[in-house]
Motif scaffolding. Structure first.
Motif, PDB file in Angstrom:
ATOM      1  N   THR A  81       0.861  -1.183   0.000  1.00 18.41           N
ATOM      2  CA  THR A  81       0.000   0.000   0.000  1.00 18.41           C
ATOM      3  C   THR A  81       0.895   1.230   0.000  1.00 18.41           C
ATOM      4  OG1 THR A  81      -0.051   0.094   2.409  1.00 18.41           O
ATOM      5  CG2 THR A  81      -1.819  -1.107   1.329  1.00 18.41           C
ATOM      6  N   MET A  82       0.465   2.253  -0.691  1.00 18.94           N
ATOM      7  CA  MET A  82       1.185   3.521  -0.586  1.00 18.94           C
ATOM      8  C   MET A  82       0.240   4.690  -0.829  1.00 18.94           C
ATOM      9  SD  MET A  82       3.590   3.132  -3.948  1.00 18.94           S
ATOM     10  CE  MET A  82       4.541   4.559  -3.496  1.00 18.94           C
ATOM     11  N   ASP A  83       0.591   5.832  -0.263  1.00 22.13           N
ATOM     12  CA  ASP A  83      -0.219   7.028  -0.459  1.00 22.13           C
ATOM     13  C   ASP A  83      -0.031   7.530  -1.891  1.00 22.13           C
ATOM     14  OD1 ASP A  83      -0.921   6.764   2.140  1.00 22.13           O
ATOM     15  OD2 ASP A  83       0.216   8.493   2.890  1.00 22.13           O
ATOM     16  N   ALA A  84      -1.002   8.313  -2.345  1.00 24.73           N
ATOM     17  CA  ALA A  84      -0.960   8.766  -3.736  1.00 24.73           C
ATOM     18  C   ALA A  84      -0.192  10.070  -3.904  1.00 24.73           C
ATOM     19  CB  ALA A  84      -2.382   8.959  -4.240  1.00 24.73           C
ATOM     20  N   ASP A  85       0.187  10.708  -2.787  1.00 23.08           N
ATOM     21  CA  ASP A  85       0.662  12.087  -2.862  1.00 23.08           C
ATOM     22  C   ASP A  85       2.159  12.224  -3.122  1.00 23.08           C
ATOM     23  OD1 ASP A  85       1.474  11.078  -0.493  1.00 23.08           O
ATOM     24  OD2 ASP A  85       0.522  12.579   0.773  1.00 23.08           O
ATOM     25  N   LEU A  86       2.817  11.111  -3.496  1.00 21.53           N
ATOM     26  CA  LEU A  86       4.255  11.101  -3.800  1.00 21.53           C
ATOM     27  C   LEU A  86       5.123  11.332  -2.569  1.00 21.53           C
ATOM     28  CD1 LEU A  86       4.049  13.126  -7.136  1.00 21.53           C
ATOM     29  CD2 LEU A  86       4.677  10.717  -6.970  1.00 21.53           C
ATOM     30  N   GLN A  87       4.532  11.220  -1.365  1.00 16.80           N
ATOM     31  CA  GLN A  87       5.371  11.310  -0.156  1.00 16.80           C
ATOM     32  C   GLN A  87       6.122   9.990   0.056  1.00 16.80           C
ATOM     33  OE1 GLN A  87       2.313  13.393   2.766  1.00 16.80           O
ATOM     34  NE2 GLN A  87       4.395  14.058   3.212  1.00 16.80           N
ATOM     35  N   ASP A  88       5.519   8.884  -0.408  1.00 23.58           N
ATOM     36  CA  ASP A  88       6.177   7.574  -0.326  1.00 23.58           C
ATOM     37  C   ASP A  88       6.856   7.281  -1.654  1.00 23.58           C
ATOM     38  OD1 ASP A  88       4.937   7.213   2.164  1.00 23.58           O
ATOM     39  OD2 ASP A  88       3.160   6.337   1.215  1.00 23.58           O
ATOM     40  N   SER A  89       8.024   6.630  -1.589  1.00 20.14           N
ATOM     41  CA  SER A  89       8.778   6.388  -2.814  1.00 20.14           C
ATOM     42  C   SER A  89       8.605   4.951  -3.315  1.00 20.14           C
ATOM     43  CB  SER A  89      10.262   6.667  -2.546  1.00 20.14           C
ATOM     44  OG  SER A  89      11.043   5.998  -3.511  1.00 20.14           O
ATOM     45  N   PRO A  90       8.205   4.778  -4.569  1.00 20.73           N
ATOM     46  CA  PRO A  90       8.094   3.443  -5.161  1.00 20.73           C
ATOM     47  C   PRO A  90       9.433   2.700  -5.187  1.00 20.73           C
ATOM     48  CG  PRO A  90       6.877   5.020  -6.491  1.00 20.73           C
ATOM     49  CD  PRO A  90       7.648   5.818  -5.485  1.00 20.73           C
ATOM     50  N   ASP A  91      10.549   3.425  -5.067  1.00 21.13           N
ATOM     51  CA  ASP A  91      11.849   2.743  -5.053  1.00 21.13           C
ATOM     52  C   ASP A  91      12.000   1.789  -3.880  1.00 21.13           C
ATOM     53  OD1 ASP A  91      12.645   4.040  -7.336  1.00 21.13           O
ATOM     54  OD2 ASP A  91      13.585   5.712  -6.241  1.00 21.13           O
ATOM     55  N   GLU A  92      11.173   1.939  -2.866  1.00 20.38           N
ATOM     56  CA  GLU A  92      11.257   1.057  -1.696  1.00 20.38           C
ATOM     57  C   GLU A  92      10.609  -0.304  -1.948  1.00 20.38           C
ATOM     58  OE1 GLU A  92      12.862   2.091   0.865  1.00 20.38           O
ATOM     59  OE2 GLU A  92      12.784   4.294   0.827  1.00 20.38           O
ATOM     60  N   ILE A  93       9.798  -0.397  -3.002  1.00 14.39           N
ATOM     61  CA  ILE A  93       8.977  -1.600  -3.184  1.00 14.39           C
ATOM     62  C   ILE A  93       9.807  -2.893  -3.305  1.00 14.39           C
ATOM     63  CG2 ILE A  93       7.258  -2.735  -4.672  1.00 14.39           C
ATOM     64  CD1 ILE A  93       6.110   0.031  -5.261  1.00 14.39           C
ATOM     65  N   PRO A  94      10.867  -2.918  -4.132  1.00 12.90           N
ATOM     66  CA  PRO A  94      11.606  -4.185  -4.277  1.00 12.90           C
ATOM     67  C   PRO A  94      12.130  -4.737  -2.948  1.00 12.90           C
ATOM     68  CG  PRO A  94      12.261  -2.630  -5.972  1.00 12.90           C
ATOM     69  CD  PRO A  94      11.367  -1.879  -5.037  1.00 12.90           C
ATOM     70  N   GLU A  95      12.662  -3.881  -2.093  1.00 13.69           N
ATOM     71  CA  GLU A  95      13.200  -4.361  -0.814  1.00 13.69           C
ATOM     72  C   GLU A  95      12.066  -4.844   0.108  1.00 13.69           C
ATOM     73  OE1 GLU A  95      15.955  -5.236   0.271  1.00 13.69           O
ATOM     74  OE2 GLU A  95      15.743  -5.212   2.459  1.00 13.69           O
ATOM     75  N   LEU A  96      10.949  -4.135   0.110  1.00 18.53           N
ATOM     76  CA  LEU A  96       9.790  -4.573   0.901  1.00 18.53           C
ATOM     77  C   LEU A  96       9.335  -5.953   0.423  1.00 18.53           C
ATOM     78  CD1 LEU A  96       7.768  -1.224   1.054  1.00 18.53           C
ATOM     79  CD2 LEU A  96       8.792  -2.407   3.006  1.00 18.53           C
ATOM     80  N   TYR A  97       9.303  -6.119  -0.897  1.00 18.58           N
ATOM     81  CA  TYR A  97       8.907  -7.390  -1.488  1.00 18.58           C
ATOM     82  C   TYR A  97       9.859  -8.502  -1.040  1.00 18.58           C
ATOM     83  CZ  TYR A  97       8.091 -10.875  -5.165  1.00 18.58           C
ATOM     84  OH  TYR A  97       7.837 -12.038  -5.843  1.00 18.58           O
ATOM     85  N   ARG A  98      11.147  -8.187  -1.069  1.00 19.85           N
ATOM     86  CA  ARG A  98      12.151  -9.190  -0.687  1.00 19.85           C
ATOM     87  C   ARG A  98      11.994  -9.612   0.772  1.00 19.85           C
ATOM     88  NH1 ARG A  98      16.483 -10.257   1.658  1.00 19.85           N
ATOM     89  NH2 ARG A  98      16.546  -8.237   2.711  1.00 19.85           N
ATOM     90  N   MET A  99      11.696  -8.634   1.634  1.00 20.67           N
ATOM     91  CA  MET A  99      11.555  -8.960   3.058  1.00 20.67           C
ATOM     92  C   MET A  99      10.376  -9.920   3.297  1.00 20.67           C
ATOM     93  SD  MET A  99      12.439  -5.302   4.842  1.00 20.67           S
ATOM     94  CE  MET A  99      12.388  -5.834   6.557  1.00 20.67           C
ATOM     95  N   ILE A 100       9.292  -9.721   2.539  1.00 18.27           N
ATOM     96  CA  ILE A 100       8.143 -10.625   2.692  1.00 18.27           C
ATOM     97  C   ILE A 100       8.483 -11.997   2.118  1.00 18.27           C
ATOM     98  CG2 ILE A 100       5.742 -11.062   1.987  1.00 18.27           C
ATOM     99  CD1 ILE A 100       5.635  -8.677   3.685  1.00 18.27           C
ATOM    100  N   LYS A 101       9.067 -12.007   0.931  1.00 16.83           N
ATOM    101  CA  LYS A 101       9.302 -13.270   0.228  1.00 16.83           C
ATOM    102  C   LYS A 101      10.438 -14.069   0.846  1.00 16.83           C
ATOM    103  CE  LYS A 101       6.781 -14.161  -3.414  1.00 16.83           C
ATOM    104  NZ  LYS A 101       5.823 -15.266  -3.369  1.00 16.83           N
ATOM    105  N   GLU A 102      11.547 -13.392   1.164  1.00 13.77           N
ATOM    106  CA  GLU A 102      12.734 -14.131   1.584  1.00 13.77           C
ATOM    107  C   GLU A 102      12.920 -14.170   3.092  1.00 13.77           C
ATOM    108  OE1 GLU A 102      16.165 -12.828  -0.662  1.00 13.77           O
ATOM    109  OE2 GLU A 102      15.003 -12.984  -2.536  1.00 13.77           O
TER     110      GLU A 102
END
Ligand code: UDP
Ligand code: MG
Length: 316
Positions: A90-111
């Protein structure tokens, strides 16, 4: 599908093209299969028109529009119901959160096997009127929920294992406590990742200062539901019994004083001037009310779907 990105939004038209483009870049760079679910929470600007255009250009983009503004929690809940990815971000729409964080978040859940990873905006770009109360709020939330390792409960940027979002229901304004909801549903591996935060680029915040009052009230509600949700008599019966005990002792004091006054002509006892008389009346009435509330609660629970709603993790 690897990733579902759920974005609740209310009047964020200016930010949407930039956000969608940024997410697509990150997803394509790493070759993820993904969907972006924009949940338009009853915007009155051109947000949904833009979502429609974005979706025509990129079939991974999906849109859901509410008929009016219901709030961030209902928007997230609707996105969760629709999400198909193994990992849901989930992320806010206002560009305060960075999509660049997604891969690492994904890795933490998966691995690393996390059920939920919450972003932590360690360095925040928000006004002081927000950052200071937030610190207090998070300290209370840690204490009440027992999730001791989270600094930032209400960070909009979070990652979830698929089963988590399918097993929790976010309603009211409970989006502030999703980690607590997840813990209550049995998802205990909850982690945190420091994330980059940015100042709002377009538009203005959609929440006022009442967020802190409401936040504390909701935390009390959740705590109460967690502890006594399906057994309200355990608390109201206890309080009622205590009040009856106080009332009983006060009546006893009245009787003793009356007897003493009858045996001793120098000692005058006026019932309606005695503090014990009023104490006995007040506490008996309160005790009765606690018990009635408890019984009412039990009757409501008997007819509620919650009474036997268990999350089953596995069967053999
Ligand atoms: N939002 C929403 N419905 C609302 C209020 C907010 O969907 O009723 C969205 C908003 O558009 C944004 C996210 O929730 O994408 C976070 O809101 P905001 O940025 O205003 O909160 P803040 O960053 O100030 O905590
Ligand atoms: Mg914001």
């Amino acid at each position: 599908m690897d990733i579902s990105i759920v974005v609740p939004l209310y009047n964020e038209a200016e930010s949407l093209p930039e956000l969608a483009d940024w997410i697509r870049r990150v997803m394509e760079e790493l070759g993820f299969s993904y969907e972006i679910i924009f949940v338009d929470d009853g915007s009155t600007d051109t947000s949904f028109k833009i979502i429609r255009e974005l979706s025509q250009a990129n079939p991974s983009i999906k849109g859901i529009r509410f008929s009016r503004n219901y709030g961030k929690s209902p928007a997230l809940n609707t996105g969760f119901q629709a999400a198909q990815g193994d990992v849901v971000i989930t992320m806010d729409a206002d560009l305060q959160d960075s999509p660049d964080e997604i891969p690492e978040l994904y890795r933490m859940i998966k691995e690393e096997g996390y059920d939920l990873v919450s972003g932590w905006k360690k360095k925040r770009y928000d006004p002081l009127s927000k950052t200071i109360p937030t610190k207090l709020f998070n300290a209370t939330a840690r204490k009440v929920s027992g999730i001791k390792n989270l600094h930032d409960f209400n960070c909009g940027l979070k990652a979830y294992r698929h089963q988590v979002v399918k097993n929790i229901e976010v309603y009211g304004d409970m989006h502030r406590y999703i980690p607590y909801l997840a813990k209550n549903a049995g998802f205990r591996k909850i982690g945190e990742k420091e994330v980059k935060h940015r100042a709002r680029k377009y538009g203005h915040t959609k929440f006022g200062l009442d967020r802190f009052v409401n936040g504390y009230l909701d935390l009390g509600t959740l705590w109460f539901q967690t502890k006594f949700g399906v057994k309200p008599m355990h608390i109201f019966g206890l309080l009622g019994s205590f009040m009856f005990l106080v009332g009983f002792l006060a009546v006893l004091a009245v009787i003793i004083l009356k007897i003493v006054s009858m045996c001793n002509p120098d000692f005058h006892f006026y019932l309606t001037k005695s503090v014990y008389f009023y104490l006995s009346l007040a506490s008996m009435i309160m005790g009765l009310q606690f018990f009635l509330t408890g019984f009412m609660g039990e009757l409501i629970i008997r007819n509620s779907a919650e009474r036997n709603d268990y999350k089953i993790a596995e069967r053999i």
